[in-house]
Design a protein around this motif. Structure first.
Motif, PDB file in Angstrom:
ATOM      1  N   GLN A 120      55.151  32.196  25.665  1.00 42.52           N
ATOM      2  CA  GLN A 120      54.602  32.600  24.385  1.00 42.52           C
ATOM      3  C   GLN A 120      54.537  34.130  24.321  1.00 42.52           C
ATOM      4  OE1 GLN A 120      53.896  30.879  21.791  1.00 42.52           O
ATOM      5  NE2 GLN A 120      53.363  28.777  22.371  1.00 42.52           N
ATOM      6  N   PRO A 121      54.601  34.730  23.113  1.00 43.83           N
ATOM      7  CA  PRO A 121      54.512  36.196  23.017  1.00 43.83           C
ATOM      8  C   PRO A 121      53.209  36.767  23.568  1.00 43.83           C
ATOM      9  CG  PRO A 121      55.360  35.257  20.976  1.00 43.83           C
ATOM     10  CD  PRO A 121      54.908  34.104  21.826  1.00 43.83           C
ATOM     11  N   GLN A 122      52.122  35.994  23.549  1.00 39.56           N
ATOM     12  CA  GLN A 122      50.840  36.497  24.042  1.00 39.56           C
ATOM     13  C   GLN A 122      50.629  36.249  25.535  1.00 39.56           C
ATOM     14  OE1 GLN A 122      51.273  34.143  21.781  1.00 39.56           O
ATOM     15  NE2 GLN A 122      49.961  32.351  22.126  1.00 39.56           N
ATOM     16  N   ASP A 123      51.595  35.636  26.234  1.00 43.00           N
ATOM     17  CA  ASP A 123      51.454  35.388  27.674  1.00 43.00           C
ATOM     18  C   ASP A 123      51.667  36.679  28.461  1.00 43.00           C
ATOM     19  OD1 ASP A 123      50.981  32.711  27.246  1.00 43.00           O
ATOM     20  OD2 ASP A 123      53.064  32.096  27.561  1.00 43.00           O
ATOM     21  N   TRP A 124      50.844  36.885  29.450  1.00 48.46           N
ATOM     22  CA  TRP A 124      50.966  37.991  30.399  1.00 48.46           C
ATOM     23  C   TRP A 124      51.243  39.341  29.718  1.00 48.46           C
ATOM     24  CZ3 TRP A 124      48.923  37.014  34.804  1.00 48.46           C
ATOM     25  CH2 TRP A 124      49.050  35.773  35.425  1.00 48.46           C
ATOM     26  N   PRO A 125      50.336  39.830  28.873  1.00 42.63           N
ATOM     27  CA  PRO A 125      50.580  41.124  28.207  1.00 42.63           C
ATOM     28  C   PRO A 125      50.722  42.284  29.186  1.00 42.63           C
ATOM     29  CG  PRO A 125      48.315  40.377  27.867  1.00 42.63           C
ATOM     30  CD  PRO A 125      49.056  39.230  28.461  1.00 42.63           C
ATOM     31  N   ALA A 126      49.970  42.267  30.292  1.00 45.32           N
ATOM     32  CA  ALA A 126      50.085  43.359  31.266  1.00 45.32           C
ATOM     33  C   ALA A 126      51.424  43.326  31.986  1.00 45.32           C
ATOM     34  CB  ALA A 126      48.939  43.268  32.285  1.00 45.32           C
ATOM     35  N   TRP A 127      51.962  42.137  32.235  1.00 43.74           N
ATOM     36  CA  TRP A 127      53.292  42.023  32.852  1.00 43.74           C
ATOM     37  C   TRP A 127      54.371  42.464  31.862  1.00 43.74           C
ATOM     38  CZ3 TRP A 127      56.109  36.896  34.504  1.00 43.74           C
ATOM     39  CH2 TRP A 127      57.173  37.229  35.352  1.00 43.74           C
ATOM     40  N   GLN A 176      44.051  34.075  41.982  1.00 42.93           N
ATOM     41  CA  GLN A 176      43.895  32.632  42.083  1.00 42.93           C
ATOM     42  C   GLN A 176      45.098  31.925  41.482  1.00 42.93           C
ATOM     43  OE1 GLN A 176      40.248  31.649  40.040  1.00 42.93           O
ATOM     44  NE2 GLN A 176      38.962  32.016  41.838  1.00 42.93           N
ATOM     45  N   LEU A 177      45.463  30.800  42.093  1.00 43.99           N
ATOM     46  CA  LEU A 177      46.481  29.898  41.556  1.00 43.99           C
ATOM     47  C   LEU A 177      45.797  28.589  41.201  1.00 43.99           C
ATOM     48  CD1 LEU A 177      49.513  29.382  40.984  1.00 43.99           C
ATOM     49  CD2 LEU A 177      49.664  28.413  43.295  1.00 43.99           C
ATOM     50  N   LEU A 178      45.913  28.172  39.948  1.00 44.55           N
ATOM     51  CA  LEU A 178      45.214  27.000  39.456  1.00 44.55           C
ATOM     52  C   LEU A 178      46.207  25.937  39.001  1.00 44.55           C
ATOM     53  CD1 LEU A 178      43.515  29.722  38.480  1.00 44.55           C
ATOM     54  CD2 LEU A 178      41.948  27.996  37.635  1.00 44.55           C
ATOM     55  N   GLU A 194      58.384  17.810  41.133  1.00 42.18           N
ATOM     56  CA  GLU A 194      57.983  17.664  39.739  1.00 42.18           C
ATOM     57  C   GLU A 194      58.069  19.009  39.037  1.00 42.18           C
ATOM     58  OE1 GLU A 194      53.859  16.589  39.352  1.00 42.18           O
ATOM     59  OE2 GLU A 194      53.326  17.620  41.212  1.00 42.18           O
ATOM     60  N   ARG A 195      57.922  18.976  37.732  1.00 47.69           N
ATOM     61  CA  ARG A 195      57.955  20.181  36.915  1.00 47.69           C
ATOM     62  C   ARG A 195      56.534  20.514  36.493  1.00 47.69           C
ATOM     63  NH1 ARG A 195      62.318  20.026  32.298  1.00 47.69           N
ATOM     64  NH2 ARG A 195      63.643  19.973  34.151  1.00 47.69           N
ATOM     65  N   LEU A 196      56.094  21.740  36.777  1.00 50.10           N
ATOM     66  CA  LEU A 196      54.712  22.143  36.571  1.00 50.10           C
ATOM     67  C   LEU A 196      54.632  23.414  35.738  1.00 50.10           C
ATOM     68  CD1 LEU A 196      53.595  21.786  40.296  1.00 50.10           C
ATOM     69  CD2 LEU A 196      53.123  20.127  38.496  1.00 50.10           C
ATOM     70  N   VAL A 197      53.492  23.581  35.078  1.00 55.44           N
ATOM     71  CA  VAL A 197      53.126  24.863  34.470  1.00 55.44           C
ATOM     72  C   VAL A 197      51.735  25.199  34.994  1.00 55.44           C
ATOM     73  CG1 VAL A 197      52.769  26.182  32.366  1.00 55.44           C
ATOM     74  CG2 VAL A 197      54.512  24.394  32.421  1.00 55.44           C
ATOM     75  N   LEU A 198      51.692  25.903  36.125  1.00 52.31           N
ATOM     76  CA  LEU A 198      50.431  26.284  36.749  1.00 52.31           C
ATOM     77  C   LEU A 198      49.837  27.481  36.015  1.00 52.31           C
ATOM     78  CD1 LEU A 198      51.647  26.026  40.452  1.00 52.31           C
ATOM     79  CD2 LEU A 198      50.550  24.251  39.082  1.00 52.31           C
ATOM     80  N   GLN A 199      48.674  27.912  36.457  1.00 57.08           N
ATOM     81  CA  GLN A 199      48.005  29.080  35.893  1.00 57.08           C
ATOM     82  C   GLN A 199      47.628  30.032  37.026  1.00 57.08           C
ATOM     83  OE1 GLN A 199      46.991  29.939  32.561  1.00 57.08           O
ATOM     84  NE2 GLN A 199      48.399  28.317  31.936  1.00 57.08           N
ATOM     85  N   ALA A 200      47.685  31.309  36.734  1.00 56.90           N
ATOM     86  CA  ALA A 200      47.248  32.331  37.693  1.00 56.90           C
ATOM     87  C   ALA A 200      46.193  33.199  37.034  1.00 56.90           C
ATOM     88  CB  ALA A 200      48.425  33.181  38.162  1.00 56.90           C
ATOM     89  N   GLU A 231      43.372  39.290  33.816  1.00 61.58           N
ATOM     90  CA  GLU A 231      44.613  38.771  33.247  1.00 61.58           C
ATOM     91  C   GLU A 231      44.774  37.325  33.687  1.00 61.58           C
ATOM     92  OE1 GLU A 231      48.359  39.970  31.131  1.00 61.58           O
ATOM     93  OE2 GLU A 231      46.271  40.621  31.245  1.00 61.58           O
ATOM     94  N   GLN A 232      45.348  36.518  32.817  1.00 64.02           N
ATOM     95  CA  GLN A 232      45.586  35.109  33.109  1.00 64.02           C
ATOM     96  C   GLN A 232      46.809  34.661  32.336  1.00 64.02           C
ATOM     97  OE1 GLN A 232      42.290  32.528  32.238  1.00 64.02           O
ATOM     98  NE2 GLN A 232      43.391  30.651  32.772  1.00 64.02           N
TER      99      GLN A 232
END
Length: 578
Positions: free
Chosen positions: A517-524, A165-167, A194-200, A211-212
């Motif tokens: 952030q260091p905790q973003d996308w740990p699996a990636w 999903q893309l949020l 525009e400049r965005l920070v979406l979520q997956a 994962e998110q």
């Protein structure tokens, strides 16, 4: 101790000969002194011979192996602690995932050994439990307005159906896809610049979030391409293509022959004074894209044709509409393109909404050294021409879908232009390493075509000169460690070397970098760490399992001192006896 000193000795021929000579002379001299009842002198001559022999042999002691353990299973890798430990290590022992590229750059280059992990082959779920969830994301962080955003996620181990999903920033679902394959992809069309920070989100078949994380995306204003169109005869297809390019705010130089002496010239209409000024200032003699029908290319003079190909070789793109091609020998001679006759009644299915007519001649590029063709696109072929691209289009009658399938037609043409690598020519190009910058980790910014430039971060109030580096021969780089997660705007200030006045400095390139952030996308991060660790292992010094252990040579000055003392004492005793 003596075994450690002698077990590794590999002597040269001259060392063996010299040692044997010294030992023989010492033994013979000791026997002479012994027969003369001068036992102390005999001992001194033996000691001198031993010291001299040790100086020749140059003994050493084996170094104890001291690998530094890097355990990727730990939640946090403190780089200060790892850097301190690496000062006394002779190699790295990696357990788990290892370190990312940015972390390896802060450690000295040492041999790397990776502990293998037994992975169950029967079950993907068990394999994921052993290795942990591992994903790879593929998406652009910057696109032009009007372009479709593509997000792809690759999983190493899949057990059942899963969803992607893309949020939006308000958690509204913008796009969603599902499947059982290891790779899922989705598309979304941003509505504005525009400049965005979406979520997956990645969810399993029970709807649990695996994962998110954030998806930074900067949508910038569409670029005004310079397009030169030349046609031997009017057609509905060229008219529709003209309209689509005009809607994208392209600068058009469009000419269509209506007869032997009549040529219709068209240009795009600009809507605002600002757009009009920017287009008027553009260099129309150096287009980004050349569009020609096959008949016009065949009818050109050799000089005009060579001029176009020269501009393409400099970085432009040439798109040939092959509907009215006739001289197959010319295409083979000029571009190395072989054409084969095709039934024009045959229609080519582009997508569920579009079926186009095949042209009379289509490319035959099987086993061709220059021309390439996608498996599902036998109606199109392309080749590199210097720094540019040439594309042959072997379908026609797309004008029929201008109204009935507008979106499909625009997406199809955008895909063709993407494959032709049509873009604005720029004198500079920038890139960042790694692909996923993280707070507190090494980030390197490199720019091509930026001489005498200073990198400026207004938000951080930081200025850094771009300098030459050994592994980037064509670029200049600057490195720093970001302190917080955010969009970081940057500017490259280029100062003219011939001018001493700081006011003459001009700001040319500009952009933004998103820091995670260091905790973003740990699996990636886990997947990147494994790939980067293997890459660093290939670059690190080689340490083979059967390699001999390293040795530290012993100091030779004690042996030299012993030799001098023994000889001086022997000389003193000899002088005393006279």
């Amino acid at each position: 101790m003596m075994q450690s000193l002698t077990s590794h000795l590999v002597l040269e021929n001259w060392q063996i000969v010299l040692c044997v000579g010294v030992i023989l002379v010492a033994i013979l001299s000791a026997l002479v002194y012994w027969r003369q009842s001068k036992r102390i002198n005999a001992a001194l001559i033996v000691a001198a011979g031993l010291c001299f022999s040790m100086m020749i042999v140059e003994p050493s002691l084996p170094l104890m192996a001291n690998p530094m353990l890097i355990d990727g299973r730990q939640s946090q890798q403190h780089m200060a602690q790892l850097l301190q430990q690496s000062q006394s290590a002779d190699s790295y022992l990696v357990r788990g995932d290892g370190l990312r590229w940015a972390q390896w750059q802060d450690l000295p280059r040492l041999p790397i050994r990776i502990e293998s992990v037994d992975v169950p082959k029967q079950s993907s779920a068990k394999a994921a439990e052993v290795l942990g969830l591992e994903i790879e994301l593929d998406f652009p962080t910057q696109i032009r307005q009007g372009r479709i955003f593509h997000l792809s996620v690759q999983r190493q181990h899949v057990d059942g159906e899963w969803r992607l999903q893309l949020l939006a920033e308000n958690q509204q679902v913008l796009a969603e896809t599902r499947g059982r394959d290891k790779r899922l992809s989705l598309q979304w069309l941003p509505p504005a610049a525009e400049r965005l920070v979406l979520q997956a989100k990645i969810l399993d078949q029970q709807g649990r979030v695996l994962e998110q994380g954030p998806i930074p995306l900067e949508v910038i204003a569409a670029q005004n391409l310079l397009v030169q169109g030349r046609f031997a005869a009017p057609s509905f297809d060229s008219k529709v293509l003209n309209a689509m390019l005009s809607q994208s705010q392209a600068k058009l130089d469009w000419q269509t022959k209506l007869g032997k002496t009549v040529t219709r010239i068209e240009t795009a209409q600009t809507e605002t004074a600002e757009q009009s000024n920017s287009i008027a200032n553009a260099d129309t003699s150096n287009p980004d894209l050349f569009v020609q029908d096959a008949a016009y290319f065949e009818q050109q003079s050799s000089r005009a044709r060579a001029q176009v190909l020269q501009q393409v070789a400099a970085g432009g793109s040439l798109l040939i509409l092959g509907a009215n091609a006739s001289d197959t020998a010319l295409w083979r001679r000029e571009l190395g393109l072989r054409l084969q006759a095709t039934d024009t009644a045959k229609e080519v299915v582009i997508d569920p909404l579009m079926s186009l007519q095949s042209t009379a001649w289509t490319p035959q590029v099987k086993s061709d050294a220059y021309w390439v063709q996608a498996t599902a696109q036998t109606w199109m072929a392309q080749r590199a021409w210097g720094q540019g691209q040439i594309v042959w289009l072997g379908v026609a009658d797309w004008h029929r879908y201008q109204i009935s399938a507008t979106n499909s037609l625009q997406a199809w043409w955008q895909n063709i232009l993407d494959q032709a690598q049509v873009k604005k020519r720029a004198e500079w190009e920038v890139r960042t390493e790694p692909k996923m910058p993280i707070v507190g980790q090494h980030l390197r910014f490199c720019g091509q075509g930026l001489q005498q430039a200073t990198l400026v971060f207004p938000l951080l109030n930081k200025r850094m000169p771009l300098q030459a580096v050994r592994d980037q021969a064509d670029a200049r780089c600057a490195a720093f460690w970001p302190e917080k997660s955010a969009w970081l705007d940057w500017q490259a200030v280029v100062t003219h070397p011939e001018s001493a006045n700081s006011k003459d400095a001009t700001v040319t390139p500009a952009g933004a970098i998103y820091v995670y952030q260091p905790q973003d996308w740990p699996a990636w991060q886990r997947a990147q760490a494994r790939a980067d660790t293997k890459a660093m292992q290939a670059l690190a010094p080689i340490q083979t399992p059967n390699a001999k252990p390293l040795h530290q040579p012993l100091a030779t000055w004690p042996w030299a001192l012993g030799l001098i003392l023994a000889l001086l004492l022997l000389w003193w005793r000899e002088q005393k006896n006279y």
